[in-house]
Design a protein around this motif. Structure first.
Motif, PDB file in Angstrom:
ATOM      1  N   ARG A   1      -2.184  -7.575  -0.208  1.00 22.05           N
ATOM      2  CA  ARG A   1      -2.053  -6.383  -0.235  1.00 22.05           C
ATOM      3  C   ARG A   1      -0.623  -5.507   0.507  1.00 22.05           C
ATOM      4  O   ARG A   1      -0.419  -4.452   0.297  1.00 22.05           O
ATOM      5  CB  ARG A   1      -3.304  -5.818   0.578  1.00 22.05           C
TER       6      ARG A   1
ATOM      7  N   MET B   1       1.020  -1.323  -0.154  1.00 24.89           N
ATOM      8  CA  MET B   1       0.159   0.144   0.082  1.00 24.89           C
ATOM      9  C   MET B   1       0.929   1.326   0.037  1.00 24.89           C
ATOM     10  O   MET B   1       0.585   2.280  -0.880  1.00 24.89           O
ATOM     11  CB  MET B   1      -1.044  -0.050   1.191  1.00 24.89           C
TER      12      MET B   1
ATOM     13  N   GLN C   1      -8.638  -5.697  -5.988  1.00 22.21           N
ATOM     14  CA  GLN C   1      -9.143  -6.755  -5.220  1.00 22.21           C
ATOM     15  C   GLN C   1      -8.127  -7.877  -5.254  1.00 22.21           C
ATOM     16  O   GLN C   1      -7.320  -8.147  -6.247  1.00 22.21           O
ATOM     17  CB  GLN C   1     -10.475  -7.413  -5.890  1.00 22.21           C
TER      18      GLN C   1
ATOM     19  N   LYS D   1      -5.790 -11.193   2.499  1.00 20.64           N
ATOM     20  CA  LYS D   1      -5.201  -9.862   2.877  1.00 20.64           C
ATOM     21  C   LYS D   1      -3.573  -9.779   2.708  1.00 20.64           C
ATOM     22  O   LYS D   1      -3.163  -8.837   2.587  1.00 20.64           O
ATOM     23  CB  LYS D   1      -5.562  -9.877   4.374  1.00 20.64           C
TER      24      LYS D   1
ATOM     25  N   CYS E   1     -11.032  -6.145  -0.855  1.00 21.30           N
ATOM     26  CA  CYS E   1     -10.678  -4.782  -1.447  1.00 21.30           C
ATOM     27  C   CYS E   1      -9.623  -4.025  -0.709  1.00 21.30           C
ATOM     28  O   CYS E   1      -9.850  -4.242   0.452  1.00 21.30           O
ATOM     29  CB  CYS E   1     -12.100  -4.242  -1.547  1.00 21.30           C
ATOM     30  N   CYS E   2      -8.898  -3.382  -1.442  1.00 20.60           N
ATOM     31  CA  CYS E   2      -7.888  -2.399  -0.904  1.00 20.60           C
ATOM     32  C   CYS E   2      -8.628  -1.078  -0.397  1.00 20.60           C
ATOM     33  O   CYS E   2      -9.715  -0.976  -1.093  1.00 20.60           O
ATOM     34  CB  CYS E   2      -6.955  -1.975  -1.934  1.00 20.60           C
ATOM     35  N   PRO E   3      -8.369  -0.838   0.865  1.00 19.23           N
ATOM     36  CA  PRO E   3      -9.007   0.295   1.504  1.00 19.23           C
ATOM     37  C   PRO E   3      -8.776   1.617   0.776  1.00 19.23           C
ATOM     38  O   PRO E   3      -9.396   2.531   0.823  1.00 19.23           O
ATOM     39  CB  PRO E   3      -8.556   0.385   2.968  1.00 19.23           C
ATOM     40  N   HIS E   4      -7.828   1.753   0.014  1.00 19.06           N
ATOM     41  CA  HIS E   4      -7.320   3.030  -0.805  1.00 19.06           C
ATOM     42  C   HIS E   4      -7.896   2.976  -2.366  1.00 19.06           C
ATOM     43  O   HIS E   4      -7.989   4.359  -2.769  1.00 19.06           O
ATOM     44  CB  HIS E   4      -5.901   3.079  -0.501  1.00 19.06           C
ATOM     45  N   CYS E   5      -8.117   1.768  -2.803  1.00 25.41           N
ATOM     46  CA  CYS E   5      -8.471   1.815  -4.324  1.00 25.41           C
ATOM     47  C   CYS E   5      -9.394   0.944  -4.598  1.00 25.41           C
ATOM     48  O   CYS E   5      -9.757   0.079  -3.672  1.00 25.41           O
ATOM     49  CB  CYS E   5      -7.136   1.763  -5.113  1.00 25.41           C
TER      50      CYS E   5
ATOM     51  N   ARG F   1     -19.402   2.321  -7.757  1.00 26.53           N
ATOM     52  CA  ARG F   1     -19.045   1.292  -6.670  1.00 26.53           C
ATOM     53  C   ARG F   1     -18.875   0.000  -7.159  1.00 26.53           C
ATOM     54  O   ARG F   1     -19.612  -0.752  -7.807  1.00 26.53           O
ATOM     55  CB  ARG F   1     -20.063   1.332  -5.363  1.00 26.53           C
TER      56      ARG F   1
ATOM     57  N   HIS G   1      -0.029   3.865  -3.008  1.00 27.06           N
ATOM     58  CA  HIS G   1      -0.967   5.011  -2.596  1.00 27.06           C
ATOM     59  C   HIS G   1       0.098   6.100  -2.021  1.00 27.06           C
ATOM     60  O   HIS G   1      -0.773   6.660  -0.916  1.00 27.06           O
ATOM     61  CB  HIS G   1      -1.794   4.241  -1.507  1.00 27.06           C
TER      62      HIS G   1
END
Length: 160
Positions: free
Chosen positions: A159, A1, A152, A156, A145-149, A64, A5
């Motif tokens: 990521r 991440m 998928q 975990k 899902c990535c919390p920033h984009c 979404r 990001h």
């Protein structure tokens, strides 16, 4: 991440997308059903889940991911065993087998990568036999899902 990001990368990415060309429909509506992953806004079909996710995040950022039925399907991955051809060790990944061979069998030839193999022609031996792998089944997991984009992943851990 942290790599994907960071603020510098996000600024460069927004400059590129600002200058991008407009896109047009690539798949006739009649062919759209042949694709598992589809954008119903532009009538485009994609062979892989990640291609649809990238398309939606670039072309339709307001949409979404939860509203796209194909992206709520489980991710199906082949489960394989990777055998060392020099001893009786078995690994769950090609990279762990490679590290084992490099450490315990220095100078030994590594098996070919599965990704670089072409399908066998009729009458040719199966190239998968030379990779020292065996398909043991498939694993279906809910996408994470990535919390920033919008990307998928199947777990975990991927990521990090």
């Amino acid at each position: 991440m942290q790599r994907m990001h960071n603020p510098d990368r996000e600024a460069k990415k927004s400059d590129r997308t600002h200058h991008s060309k407009t896109h047009k429909t690539k798949v006739p509506a009649t062919d759209l059903d042949s694709f598992v992953f589809k954008c119903r806004l532009c009538m485009m079909g994609f062979r892989r889940r990640g291609m649809l996710v990238n398309h939606l995040s670039k072309r339709h950022p307001e949409m979404r991911i939860d509203d796209v039925p194909e992206l709520t399907l489980p991710i199906i991955k082949p489960n394989r065993d990777y055998f060392c051809q020099y001893c009786d060790k078995v690994y769950k990944s090609a990279s762990k087998r490679k590290a084992h061979i490099l450490k315990n069998h220095p100078g030994a030839e590594l098996p070919p990568s599965i990704r670089k193999l072409r399908p066998a022609a009729p009458g040719e031996p199966d190239p998968m036999l030379s990779t020292h792998t065996q398909l043991t089944g498939t694993i279906a997991t809910a996408p994470v899902c990535c919390p920033h984009c919008a990307k998928q992943y199947s777990s975990k851990v991927s990521r990090a």
